[in-house]
Structure formats: C-alpha cells, structure tokens
Write a protein that holds these residues in place. Structure first.
Motif, PDB file in Angstrom:
ATOM      1  N   PRO A   1       0.847  -1.205   0.000  1.00 31.51           N
ATOM      2  CA  PRO A   1       0.000   0.000   0.000  1.00 31.51           C
ATOM      3  C   PRO A   1       0.883   1.255   0.000  1.00 31.51           C
ATOM      4  CG  PRO A   1      -0.672  -1.546   1.730  1.00 31.51           C
ATOM      5  CD  PRO A   1       0.617  -2.057   1.184  1.00 31.51           C
ATOM      6  N   SER A   2       0.274   2.377  -0.400  1.00 33.29           N
ATOM      7  CA  SER A   2       1.089   3.578  -0.652  1.00 33.29           C
ATOM      8  C   SER A   2       1.872   4.045   0.567  1.00 33.29           C
ATOM      9  CB  SER A   2       0.210   4.706  -1.181  1.00 33.29           C
ATOM     10  OG  SER A   2      -0.779   4.981  -0.211  1.00 33.29           O
ATOM     11  N   ARG A   3       1.316   3.836   1.777  1.00 33.07           N
ATOM     12  CA  ARG A   3       2.066   4.381   2.911  1.00 33.07           C
ATOM     13  C   ARG A   3       3.345   3.605   3.246  1.00 33.07           C
ATOM     14  NH1 ARG A   3      -1.962   1.410   5.048  1.00 33.07           N
ATOM     15  NH2 ARG A   3      -1.704   0.576   7.146  1.00 33.07           N
ATOM     16  N   TYR A   4       3.547   2.483   2.567  1.00 32.19           N
ATOM     17  CA  TYR A   4       4.801   1.748   2.731  1.00 32.19           C
ATOM     18  C   TYR A   4       5.835   2.145   1.671  1.00 32.19           C
ATOM     19  CZ  TYR A   4       2.460  -1.338   6.024  1.00 32.19           C
ATOM     20  OH  TYR A   4       1.803  -1.832   7.117  1.00 32.19           O
ATOM     21  N   ILE A   5       5.388   2.887   0.688  1.00 26.62           N
ATOM     22  CA  ILE A   5       6.290   3.142  -0.441  1.00 26.62           C
ATOM     23  C   ILE A   5       7.253   4.283  -0.137  1.00 26.62           C
ATOM     24  CG2 ILE A   5       6.370   3.850  -2.877  1.00 26.62           C
ATOM     25  CD1 ILE A   5       3.891   2.084  -3.261  1.00 26.62           C
ATOM     26  N   VAL A   6       8.524   3.968  -0.278  1.00 32.79           N
ATOM     27  CA  VAL A   6       9.585   4.911   0.058  1.00 32.79           C
ATOM     28  C   VAL A   6       9.652   5.995  -1.011  1.00 32.79           C
ATOM     29  CG1 VAL A   6      12.097   5.134   0.360  1.00 32.79           C
ATOM     30  CG2 VAL A   6      10.907   3.105   1.225  1.00 32.79           C
ATOM     31  N   LYS A   7       9.700   7.249  -0.540  1.00 33.97           N
ATOM     32  CA  LYS A   7       9.870   8.335  -1.503  1.00 33.97           C
ATOM     33  C   LYS A   7      11.359   8.433  -1.797  1.00 33.97           C
ATOM     34  CE  LYS A   7       5.846  10.982  -0.100  1.00 33.97           C
ATOM     35  NZ  LYS A   7       5.491  10.509   1.248  1.00 33.97           N
ATOM     36  N   GLY A   8      11.694   8.569  -3.041  1.00 36.85           N
ATOM     37  CA  GLY A   8      13.117   8.647  -3.390  1.00 36.85           C
ATOM     38  C   GLY A   8      13.669   7.278  -3.729  1.00 36.85           C
ATOM     39  N   GLU A   9      14.920   7.289  -4.072  1.00 34.52           N
ATOM     40  CA  GLU A   9      15.588   6.103  -4.605  1.00 34.52           C
ATOM     41  C   GLU A   9      15.973   5.101  -3.520  1.00 34.52           C
ATOM     42  OE1 GLU A   9      17.436   5.159  -7.805  1.00 34.52           O
ATOM     43  OE2 GLU A   9      15.497   6.022  -8.371  1.00 34.52           O
ATOM     44  N   ILE A  10      15.705   3.859  -3.737  1.00 32.75           N
ATOM     45  CA  ILE A  10      16.266   2.816  -2.873  1.00 32.75           C
ATOM     46  C   ILE A  10      17.595   2.360  -3.462  1.00 32.75           C
ATOM     47  CG2 ILE A  10      15.948   0.440  -2.097  1.00 32.75           C
ATOM     48  CD1 ILE A  10      13.015   1.046  -1.710  1.00 32.75           C
ATOM     49  N   GLY A  11      17.676   2.422  -4.771  1.00 38.20           N
ATOM     50  CA  GLY A  11      18.907   1.991  -5.438  1.00 38.20           C
ATOM     51  C   GLY A  11      18.791   0.540  -5.851  1.00 38.20           C
ATOM     52  N   PRO A  12      19.673   0.099  -6.731  1.00 39.02           N
ATOM     53  CA  PRO A  12      19.558  -1.265  -7.241  1.00 39.02           C
ATOM     54  C   PRO A  12      19.896  -2.298  -6.169  1.00 39.02           C
ATOM     55  CG  PRO A  12      21.549  -0.185  -8.081  1.00 39.02           C
ATOM     56  CD  PRO A  12      20.816   0.830  -7.268  1.00 39.02           C
ATOM     57  N   ILE A  13      19.004  -3.238  -5.989  1.00 38.18           N
ATOM     58  CA  ILE A  13      19.281  -4.323  -5.051  1.00 38.18           C
ATOM     59  C   ILE A  13      19.007  -5.627  -5.779  1.00 38.18           C
ATOM     60  CG2 ILE A  13      18.504  -5.483  -2.955  1.00 38.18           C
ATOM     61  CD1 ILE A  13      17.763  -2.591  -1.945  1.00 38.18           C
ATOM     62  N   ASN A  14      20.050  -6.283  -6.143  1.00 40.98           N
ATOM     63  CA  ASN A  14      19.896  -7.524  -6.881  1.00 40.98           C
ATOM     64  C   ASN A  14      20.627  -8.619  -6.117  1.00 40.98           C
ATOM     65  OD1 ASN A  14      19.897  -9.639  -8.570  1.00 40.98           O
ATOM     66  ND2 ASN A  14      20.831  -8.581 -10.320  1.00 40.98           N
ATOM     67  N   ILE A  15      19.848  -9.368  -5.347  1.00 41.12           N
ATOM     68  CA  ILE A  15      20.426 -10.347  -4.425  1.00 41.12           C
ATOM     69  C   ILE A  15      21.437 -11.257  -5.116  1.00 41.12           C
ATOM     70  CG2 ILE A  15      19.886 -12.372  -3.029  1.00 41.12           C
ATOM     71  CD1 ILE A  15      18.552 -10.453  -1.494  1.00 41.12           C
ATOM     72  N   SER A  16      21.109 -11.694  -6.334  1.00 40.26           N
ATOM     73  CA  SER A  16      21.959 -12.699  -6.972  1.00 40.26           C
ATOM     74  C   SER A  16      23.329 -12.138  -7.357  1.00 40.26           C
ATOM     75  CB  SER A  16      21.253 -13.268  -8.198  1.00 40.26           C
ATOM     76  OG  SER A  16      20.971 -12.219  -9.086  1.00 40.26           O
ATOM     77  N   SER A  17      23.440 -10.811  -7.445  1.00 41.50           N
ATOM     78  CA  SER A  17      24.739 -10.276  -7.847  1.00 41.50           C
ATOM     79  C   SER A  17      25.546  -9.738  -6.664  1.00 41.50           C
ATOM     80  CB  SER A  17      24.526  -9.157  -8.868  1.00 41.50           C
ATOM     81  OG  SER A  17      23.921  -8.055  -8.223  1.00 41.50           O
ATOM     82  N   LEU A  18      25.079  -9.996  -5.451  1.00 37.72           N
ATOM     83  CA  LEU A  18      25.806  -9.465  -4.302  1.00 37.72           C
ATOM     84  C   LEU A  18      27.106 -10.227  -4.079  1.00 37.72           C
ATOM     85  CD1 LEU A  18      22.851  -8.916  -1.796  1.00 37.72           C
ATOM     86  CD2 LEU A  18      24.072  -7.197  -3.134  1.00 37.72           C
ATOM     87  N   PRO A  19      28.123  -9.543  -3.562  1.00 40.19           N
ATOM     88  CA  PRO A  19      29.394 -10.225  -3.323  1.00 40.19           C
ATOM     89  C   PRO A  19      29.240 -11.338  -2.285  1.00 40.19           C
ATOM     90  CG  PRO A  19      29.423  -7.983  -2.417  1.00 40.19           C
ATOM     91  CD  PRO A  19      28.136  -8.135  -3.170  1.00 40.19           C
ATOM     92  N   PRO A  20      30.000 -12.422  -2.442  1.00 41.51           N
ATOM     93  CA  PRO A  20      29.821 -13.582  -1.584  1.00 41.51           C
ATOM     94  C   PRO A  20      30.386 -13.413  -0.175  1.00 41.51           C
ATOM     95  CG  PRO A  20      31.593 -13.974  -3.156  1.00 41.51           C
ATOM     96  CD  PRO A  20      30.997 -12.639  -3.495  1.00 41.51           C
TER      97      PRO A  20
END
Ligand code: OGA
Ligand code: NI
Length: 350
Positions: free
Chosen positions: A19-38
C-alpha cells in the motif's frame, strides 16, 4: 482492519502489493540479491582476545572498526550457540503463529519507558516517512522491574525463559564491549561501563521482514541510526537484508560465521566517545523470495542519566563536540527516518 494490528505478514500472505504508505519516496537503489558479493566486508572482532596480554592488535582493530564503520561482527562473546539457536527458533515460531495469537500481545504505547511494547508495527511521526515492511515484537528486558510480562509471549512455551537468559547474557556482552572500547581509547576500563547501573535499559525487538512483491519500492527498515548506546543483533547466518551507509555507499552487512553477533553503535556512544566512534546509519531491504528474521537488543543508560563525552576524550586538540543531554530528552528528539538529525542537534556550536 479495524481494531487489529496492521500485519505486513498478512499483506504478503494475501498477495498484496505494498500500500502507498509503505512506499519509500526517493531512490532505494539497485538491489539484486543474486549479484551481491559472496563475502562480507564487515570487520570481525574476537571479544575473548581483547583482554589477553597479546590483545593489542585486536583492540586496535576494534577501535578502527568503530571509527570507520560503527559496527562489527563479534565472535568469542561467550553466548552459547544453543542459546542463540533457541532465540532464533522461538522468534520464528512466534511469527509463524496465526494473527489472532500474536494479537494477544498487541503493542501499546509506553510513555514511561519511551518505547512501544508488544506486537505490531511502529507508527511514524511524519507522513514523509514510509512505513517499514516488517512486523515487530518489542519488549523491555531490563530493568527487570519494568518488564510488562503480560506482553511476553506464552507460546512458544520457552519464550520467556529464553529471553530472560538471552537478556542477561547480552548484558555481559555489552559490558565486555564497553570495557574494550574504553581500553582502546586509552581510558580507564570502567569509564563507560560505570554509567550502566541496575536501571540501565535493554529492550528487545524481534523483527520479521516478510518477502515483498515490490522490493524496489519498500524498505524493511528505513535508514536510521539507533538511539541506544550500543545495539546487539542476532542475525540469521548468510541472510542478506541489512546495509550500513559508509563513505557514500550502502554496504551489505551479513555474517557467514556460526554463532556470531553483530554489534552496532548507537548515537549514545557517538556522544560518549566525543565523536571518535561513529554510530552506524543502517537500513534493511526486502526481497521477493524469502522472509528474514532478526533479534535486536538495544542497550542504553537509565533514562534519567546523562549522555556526555567522557572527560578523558576532551582536550585542546579535541574540544568537546556534543552537549550533555539526558537520555530521555535525547530519545524524545530522535526522529525515525531522519538520519542523525537528532544527534547533530546536540552538537556544540563551532
Ligand atoms: C533495528 C534494526 C536491523 C535488522 O531494529 O533498529 O536496525 O537487521 N534492525 O533487523
Ligand atoms: Ni537499527
């Protein structure tokens, strides 16, 4: 949901987009779990080495970690892996129960302790700050005479006993870290620990972050620094989600070590160390596949006690950076979602 707690877990179970009240205003930035460093870049400190005759290297490592990261992964802390597993298991069991069961412990505002106690979702004071994609259970653990036992879950049946044990053991870890921090700053070892009397507070927060259909739009926990002096976190091994803000980037914080704890500094220690140590600004992101659990213990002074830079850390070369402030007044000012704004409002004018 009139009269009931907003449960993010239910939103997820019902397949709802946030719902809208959970939506962060502004950028969260790219979060791609599979490409995170090990591997985790976070410094690891063996607490058992800090007080040994050959512990100087480890102390230097601790000091450097707290100056640059404001957090570290602790091993050699003296809490058994059985107890840590039990704490995670009971927390998981608690959140897996039906909503009606959890609502028996529904949160209520507690002016006296200045924390919300019980099960629910923290409200936020400002409309500009999005709600966290998480469900929580918060409980005062110390001082013992301020516990609200009616909000301590009776199921699973081991919950109360295990939380009591974990609270007591965590206080030992807190004291060990406080002594080591003082030592690493060439202060008398009891400089910080002396301020923690029997009225010092520990409150536990059990966080459950359900998966989310739109991890690009929400945060499990918005960016903040803790209002504690220090915080001890029990994280599931190898599970991503927590990030710390360092040198302009969000860096993943996770542990691959069994039975480790994460220790992060709150604003209280930035004040007490006269700004030598930094409190960690951190946040939690979510993912669309798997829920995440954490158990957090916020350790602070008695609400009536004052936070102020240690005398031994003020001199001509390093003037006092922060004013003296009563813990209660500090927590009053602390504003969730506004990183370190409260802390900086207590800076001595240059
Ligand atoms: C908090 C917090 C981090 C986590 O509860 O203040 O920062 O990993 N939690 O759950
Ligand atoms: Ni936090």
């Amino acid at each position: 949901m009139e009269g009931s707690v907003d449960s993010v877990q239910e939103l997820w179970a019902n397949g709802c987009d946030p719902p809208s009240r959970y939506i962060v205003k502004g950028e969260i930035g790219p979060i791609n779990i599979s490409s995170l460093p090990p591997s985790s870049p976070i410094p690891v400190i063996d607490l058992s080495r800090l007080f040994q005759p050959d512990g100087a290297d480890e102390l230097a490592k601790l000091r450097s970690a707290l100056e640059s990261w404001g957090l570290f992964i602790a091993v050699g802390h003296g809490i058994s892996s059985d107890l840590l597993d039990e704490v995670l298991n009971m927390s998981r069991e608690f959140f897996q129960q039906p909503l009606e069961e959890k609502q028996k412990y529904k949160s209520m505002s507690d002016e006296k302790n200045m924390v919300m106690e019980g099960y629910g979702n923290d409200g936020v004071e400002s409309d500009d700050v999005a709600l966290d994609w998480s469900d929580r259970l918060q409980l005062v653990v110390q001082p013992e005479d301020q516990r609200t036992l009616s909000l301590w879950p009776s199921t699973p049946s081991s919950f109360r006993h295990t939380l009591h044990e974990f609270g007591t053991k965590s206080a030992n870890v807190r004291d060990m870290v406080l002594r080591a921090m003082a030592k690493s700053l060439d202060l008398k070892e009891d400089t910080f620990v002396n301020k923690f009397d029997e009225k010092a507070s520990i409150y536990a927060r059990f966080n459950y972050y359900p998966p989310c259909t739109r991890p690009d739009l929400v945060l499990g926990c918005g960016a903040h620094s803790d209002g504690s002096v220090l915080t001890i976190l029990l994280l599931e091994k190898d599970v991503r989600g927590l990030q710390v803000y360092k040198d302009g980037n969000w860096v993943d914080v996770f542990t691959t070590l069994p039975s480790s704890l994460l220790v992060n500094l709150g604003d209280g220690m930035e004040i007490m160390s006269n700004g030598i140590f930094t409190s960690a600004v951190h946040r939690v992101f979510t993912n669309s596949a798997k829920g995440r659990l954490s158990v957090v213990e916020f350790c602070g002074l008695d609400l009536e006690k004052e936070l102020e830079p240690a005398d031994g850390l003020i001199d001509e070369k390093r003037p006092r950076i922060f004013k003296t402030v009563k813990t209660k007044d500090y927590l009053d000012r602390q504003n969730y979602g506004e990183s370190k704004k409260a802390l900086y409002s207590f800076k001595v004018e240059a």
